[in-house]
Design a protein around this motif. Structure first.
Motif, PDB file in Angstrom:
ATOM      1  N   ILE A  39       0.821  -1.208   0.000  1.00  0.00           N
ATOM      2  CA  ILE A  39       0.000   0.000   0.000  1.00  0.00           C
ATOM      3  C   ILE A  39       0.861   1.267   0.000  1.00  0.00           C
ATOM      4  O   ILE A  39       0.586   2.214  -0.733  1.00  0.00           O
ATOM      5  CB  ILE A  39      -0.952   0.000   1.218  1.00  0.00           C
ATOM      6  CG1 ILE A  39      -1.989  -1.116   1.063  1.00  0.00           C
ATOM      7  CG2 ILE A  39      -1.631   1.355   1.407  1.00  0.00           C
ATOM      8  CD1 ILE A  39      -2.788  -1.404   2.318  1.00  0.00           C
ATOM      9  N   PHE A  40       1.925   1.300   0.820  1.00  0.00           N
ATOM     10  CA  PHE A  40       2.685   2.532   1.030  1.00  0.00           C
ATOM     11  C   PHE A  40       3.875   2.739   0.099  1.00  0.00           C
ATOM     12  O   PHE A  40       4.326   3.873  -0.058  1.00  0.00           O
ATOM     13  CB  PHE A  40       3.184   2.606   2.481  1.00  0.00           C
ATOM     14  CG  PHE A  40       2.087   2.831   3.473  1.00  0.00           C
ATOM     15  CD1 PHE A  40       1.450   4.054   3.543  1.00  0.00           C
ATOM     16  CD2 PHE A  40       1.683   1.817   4.329  1.00  0.00           C
ATOM     17  CE1 PHE A  40       0.433   4.271   4.453  1.00  0.00           C
ATOM     18  CE2 PHE A  40       0.666   2.024   5.241  1.00  0.00           C
ATOM     19  CZ  PHE A  40       0.031   3.256   5.303  1.00  0.00           C
ATOM     20  N   GLU A  41       4.409   1.704  -0.474  1.00  0.00           N
ATOM     21  CA  GLU A  41       5.601   1.847  -1.312  1.00  0.00           C
ATOM     22  C   GLU A  41       5.221   2.014  -2.780  1.00  0.00           C
ATOM     23  O   GLU A  41       4.666   1.110  -3.387  1.00  0.00           O
ATOM     24  CB  GLU A  41       6.520   0.626  -1.166  1.00  0.00           C
ATOM     25  CG  GLU A  41       7.343   0.635   0.071  1.00  0.00           C
ATOM     26  CD  GLU A  41       8.294   1.812   0.149  1.00  0.00           C
ATOM     27  OE1 GLU A  41       8.917   2.177  -0.849  1.00  0.00           O
ATOM     28  OE2 GLU A  41       8.395   2.375   1.257  1.00  0.00           O
ATOM     29  N   PRO A  42       5.561   3.172  -3.367  1.00  0.00           N
ATOM     30  CA  PRO A  42       5.185   3.402  -4.767  1.00  0.00           C
ATOM     31  C   PRO A  42       6.002   2.571  -5.766  1.00  0.00           C
ATOM     32  O   PRO A  42       5.524   2.272  -6.843  1.00  0.00           O
ATOM     33  CB  PRO A  42       5.454   4.898  -4.964  1.00  0.00           C
ATOM     34  CG  PRO A  42       6.469   5.243  -3.931  1.00  0.00           C
ATOM     35  CD  PRO A  42       6.209   4.318  -2.773  1.00  0.00           C
ATOM     36  N   ASN A  43       7.214   2.176  -5.393  1.00  0.00           N
ATOM     37  CA  ASN A  43       8.052   1.455  -6.352  1.00  0.00           C
ATOM     38  C   ASN A  43       7.956  -0.067  -6.215  1.00  0.00           C
ATOM     39  O   ASN A  43       8.577  -0.793  -6.973  1.00  0.00           O
ATOM     40  CB  ASN A  43       9.507   1.902  -6.236  1.00  0.00           C
ATOM     41  CG  ASN A  43      10.132   1.524  -4.918  1.00  0.00           C
ATOM     42  OD1 ASN A  43       9.432   1.378  -3.934  1.00  0.00           O
ATOM     43  ND2 ASN A  43      11.429   1.366  -4.891  1.00  0.00           N
ATOM     44  N   ILE A  44       7.190  -0.562  -5.260  1.00  0.00           N
ATOM     45  CA  ILE A  44       6.971  -2.002  -5.127  1.00  0.00           C
ATOM     46  C   ILE A  44       5.481  -2.230  -5.384  1.00  0.00           C
ATOM     47  O   ILE A  44       4.660  -2.039  -4.504  1.00  0.00           O
ATOM     48  CB  ILE A  44       7.374  -2.524  -3.729  1.00  0.00           C
ATOM     49  CG1 ILE A  44       8.802  -2.094  -3.377  1.00  0.00           C
ATOM     50  CG2 ILE A  44       7.263  -4.037  -3.677  1.00  0.00           C
ATOM     51  CD1 ILE A  44       9.237  -2.477  -1.982  1.00  0.00           C
ATOM     52  N   THR A  45       5.174  -2.635  -6.603  1.00  0.00           N
ATOM     53  CA  THR A  45       3.771  -2.634  -7.025  1.00  0.00           C
ATOM     54  C   THR A  45       3.103  -3.996  -7.020  1.00  0.00           C
ATOM     55  O   THR A  45       1.891  -4.069  -7.025  1.00  0.00           O
ATOM     56  CB  THR A  45       3.656  -2.042  -8.443  1.00  0.00           C
ATOM     57  OG1 THR A  45       4.497  -2.785  -9.327  1.00  0.00           O
ATOM     58  CG2 THR A  45       4.074  -0.573  -8.445  1.00  0.00           C
ATOM     59  N   LEU A  67      13.648  -2.326  -3.044  1.00  0.00           N
ATOM     60  CA  LEU A  67      13.980  -1.473  -1.895  1.00  0.00           C
ATOM     61  C   LEU A  67      12.797  -0.611  -1.484  1.00  0.00           C
ATOM     62  O   LEU A  67      12.047  -0.131  -2.333  1.00  0.00           O
ATOM     63  CB  LEU A  67      15.152  -0.546  -2.237  1.00  0.00           C
ATOM     64  CG  LEU A  67      16.471  -1.210  -2.584  1.00  0.00           C
ATOM     65  CD1 LEU A  67      17.445  -0.174  -3.102  1.00  0.00           C
ATOM     66  CD2 LEU A  67      17.034  -1.919  -1.384  1.00  0.00           C
ATOM     67  N   ALA A  68      12.664  -0.388  -0.190  1.00  0.00           N
ATOM     68  CA  ALA A  68      11.670   0.557   0.322  1.00  0.00           C
ATOM     69  C   ALA A  68      12.258   1.957   0.211  1.00  0.00           C
ATOM     70  O   ALA A  68      13.424   2.175   0.541  1.00  0.00           O
ATOM     71  CB  ALA A  68      11.329   0.236   1.764  1.00  0.00           C
ATOM     72  N   THR A  69      11.439   2.891  -0.229  1.00  0.00           N
ATOM     73  CA  THR A  69      11.924   4.263  -0.374  1.00  0.00           C
ATOM     74  C   THR A  69      11.238   5.233   0.575  1.00  0.00           C
ATOM     75  O   THR A  69      11.739   6.321   0.795  1.00  0.00           O
ATOM     76  CB  THR A  69      11.713   4.762  -1.819  1.00  0.00           C
ATOM     77  OG1 THR A  69      10.333   4.634  -2.161  1.00  0.00           O
ATOM     78  CG2 THR A  69      12.559   3.960  -2.793  1.00  0.00           C
ATOM     79  N   LEU A  71       9.547   6.397   4.356  1.00  0.00           N
ATOM     80  CA  LEU A  71       9.832   6.232   5.776  1.00  0.00           C
ATOM     81  C   LEU A  71       8.973   5.108   6.366  1.00  0.00           C
ATOM     82  O   LEU A  71       9.468   4.278   7.126  1.00  0.00           O
ATOM     83  CB  LEU A  71       9.589   7.545   6.529  1.00  0.00           C
ATOM     84  CG  LEU A  71       9.802   7.483   8.044  1.00  0.00           C
ATOM     85  CD1 LEU A  71      11.258   7.137   8.352  1.00  0.00           C
ATOM     86  CD2 LEU A  71       9.424   8.795   8.688  1.00  0.00           C
ATOM     87  N   VAL A  72       7.699   5.074   5.991  1.00  0.00           N
ATOM     88  CA  VAL A  72       6.799   4.041   6.506  1.00  0.00           C
ATOM     89  C   VAL A  72       7.314   2.656   6.118  1.00  0.00           C
ATOM     90  O   VAL A  72       7.368   1.742   6.947  1.00  0.00           O
ATOM     91  CB  VAL A  72       5.360   4.254   5.975  1.00  0.00           C
ATOM     92  CG1 VAL A  72       4.463   3.089   6.354  1.00  0.00           C
ATOM     93  CG2 VAL A  72       4.787   5.552   6.482  1.00  0.00           C
ATOM     94  N   GLY A  73       7.715   2.480   4.882  1.00  0.00           N
ATOM     95  CA  GLY A  73       8.229   1.197   4.411  1.00  0.00           C
ATOM     96  C   GLY A  73       9.478   0.772   5.160  1.00  0.00           C
ATOM     97  O   GLY A  73       9.629  -0.387   5.552  1.00  0.00           O
ATOM     98  N   ARG A  74      10.376   1.703   5.378  1.00  0.00           N
ATOM     99  CA  ARG A  74      11.616   1.380   6.095  1.00  0.00           C
ATOM    100  C   ARG A  74      11.356   1.030   7.556  1.00  0.00           C
ATOM    101  O   ARG A  74      11.965   0.106   8.103  1.00  0.00           O
ATOM    102  CB  ARG A  74      12.595   2.538   5.978  1.00  0.00           C
ATOM    103  CG  ARG A  74      13.124   2.699   4.581  1.00  0.00           C
ATOM    104  CD  ARG A  74      14.028   3.885   4.444  1.00  0.00           C
ATOM    105  NE  ARG A  74      14.507   3.972   3.068  1.00  0.00           N
ATOM    106  CZ  ARG A  74      15.132   5.004   2.589  1.00  0.00           C
ATOM    107  NH1 ARG A  74      15.378   6.059   3.347  1.00  0.00           N
ATOM    108  NH2 ARG A  74      15.532   5.012   1.328  1.00  0.00           N
ATOM    109  N   VAL A  75      10.446   1.745   8.198  1.00  0.00           N
ATOM    110  CA  VAL A  75      10.109   1.462   9.595  1.00  0.00           C
ATOM    111  C   VAL A  75       9.452   0.085   9.711  1.00  0.00           C
ATOM    112  O   VAL A  75       9.780  -0.700  10.615  1.00  0.00           O
ATOM    113  CB  VAL A  75       9.199   2.569  10.179  1.00  0.00           C
ATOM    114  CG1 VAL A  75       8.599   2.150  11.510  1.00  0.00           C
ATOM    115  CG2 VAL A  75       9.975   3.865  10.320  1.00  0.00           C
TER     116      VAL A  75
END
Length: 104
Positions: A39-45, A67-69, A71-75
């Protein structure tokens, strides 16, 4: 014969140590985070890419192909990784718990 005995033993160990609850909670968290990343990562579809990404982060492989780009994805990924690290402590607890079982 032997495989059935091992399966029964594994079931007993998982039940007595509470590992089945821990394993189930990890699977639920893992897939919930995979969906959240989707839902939150635009580059992982694609959902499969999210599951693959969670797996590579959780196992600390970190292949770098996805890769997560945000902040939400990284957390979220650090949360999954920390949860897995907690599970790595579990075998020592399990070994102590099993040693307290009565011998046959």
């Amino acid at each position: 014969g032997g495989a059935l005995k091992k399966t029964k033993l594994l079931k007993i160990v998982l039940k007595r140590t509470g590992a089945i609850k821990l394993l189930c909670s990890y699977v639920i968290v893992f897939f919930a985070v995979s969906v959240a990343i989707w839902i939150f990562e635009p580059n992982i579809t694609r959902l499969f890419d999210n599951i693959w990404y969670c797996f590579s982060v959780a196992t600390t492989i970190g292949l770098g192909d996805v890769l997560a780009t945000t902040l939400v994805g990284r957390v979220l990924m650090k949360a999954v990784q920390s949860f897995l690290m907690t599970l790595n402590i579990f075998p020592n607890f399990q070994k102590k718990s099993l040693s307290s079982f009565p011998k046959r």
